[in-house]
Design a protein around this motif. Sequence first.
Motif, short mmCIF file in Angstrom:
data_model
loop_
_atom_site.label_atom_id
_atom_site.label_comp_id
_atom_site.label_asym_id
_atom_site.label_seq_id
_atom_site.Cartn_x
_atom_site.Cartn_y
_atom_site.Cartn_z
N PRO A 2 -0.48 -6.32 10.18
CA PRO A 2 -1.22 -6.25 8.95
C PRO A 2 -2.20 -5.52 8.84
CG PRO A 2 -0.80 -8.70 9.83
CD PRO A 2 -0.34 -7.67 11.00
N LEU A 5 -1.41 -2.40 7.23
CA LEU A 5 -1.10 -2.07 5.69
C LEU A 5 -2.43 -2.25 4.82
CD1 LEU A 5 1.97 -4.66 5.75
CD2 LEU A 5 2.04 -2.25 5.69
N LEU A 6 -3.52 -2.46 5.76
CA LEU A 6 -4.77 -2.66 4.98
C LEU A 6 -5.23 -1.42 4.29
CD1 LEU A 6 -6.82 -4.87 4.10
CD2 LEU A 6 -7.97 -4.32 6.10
N ILE A 8 -3.20 1.12 3.23
CA ILE A 8 -2.24 1.48 1.89
C ILE A 8 -2.53 0.44 0.87
CG2 ILE A 8 0.07 1.27 1.50
CD1 ILE A 8 0.73 2.11 4.50
N LEU A 9 -2.79 -0.71 1.01
CA LEU A 9 -2.94 -1.86 -0.04
C LEU A 9 -4.39 -1.52 -0.61
CD1 LEU A 9 -2.21 -4.50 -1.10
CD2 LEU A 9 -3.47 -5.48 0.57
N ALA A 10 -5.25 -0.95 0.15
CA ALA A 10 -6.54 -0.60 -0.53
C ALA A 10 -6.55 0.57 -1.41
CB ALA A 10 -7.84 -0.40 0.61
N THR A 11 -5.62 1.73 -1.07
CA THR A 11 -5.48 2.81 -1.70
C THR A 11 -4.79 2.18 -3.06
OG1 THR A 11 -5.35 3.98 0.18
CG2 THR A 11 -4.44 4.98 -1.83
N PHE A 12 -3.61 1.68 -3.05
CA PHE A 12 -2.82 1.02 -4.15
C PHE A 12 -3.75 0.22 -5.20
CE2 PHE A 12 -0.24 -2.14 -5.96
CZ PHE A 12 0.73 -1.44 -6.79
N LEU A 13 -4.46 -0.64 -4.55
CA LEU A 13 -5.27 -1.31 -5.47
C LEU A 13 -6.23 -0.62 -6.38
CD1 LEU A 13 -6.04 -4.69 -3.62
CD2 LEU A 13 -4.56 -4.23 -5.57
#
Length: 107
Positions: A2, A5-6, A8-13
């Motif tokens: 996990p 993925l942080l 990638i998730l931060a960039t997406f959000l």
Amino acid sequence: MPVALLPILATFLGSIVAGLAFRVLATLGFAYMTYVGVGALIDSVQSQVQGLFSAVPPSAAAILGMAKVDIAINIMIAAVTARLLLAGMDKVTGSITALALMNKAGG
């Protein structure tokens, strides 16, 4: 896993929030410019009408005053302002009001 993925998730959000913030600010900017522009247009029309009435001879001005022509012109300007306001509200909210529905139906 996990933790990987942080980023990638931060960039997406971040990209979603940036796009949403840009749209909100652009909409507010256009709404403000429209509000200021319509206000200036209505003020210009009112001053133009007042200027034209100042050129009327006093006897004709008295007759127009008794006929309440000035009130009729103010009512027409207020009606145009209300119509522009309702049209702008329909565009912003995306909903169709009953008045706008009657207008589109030809009623």
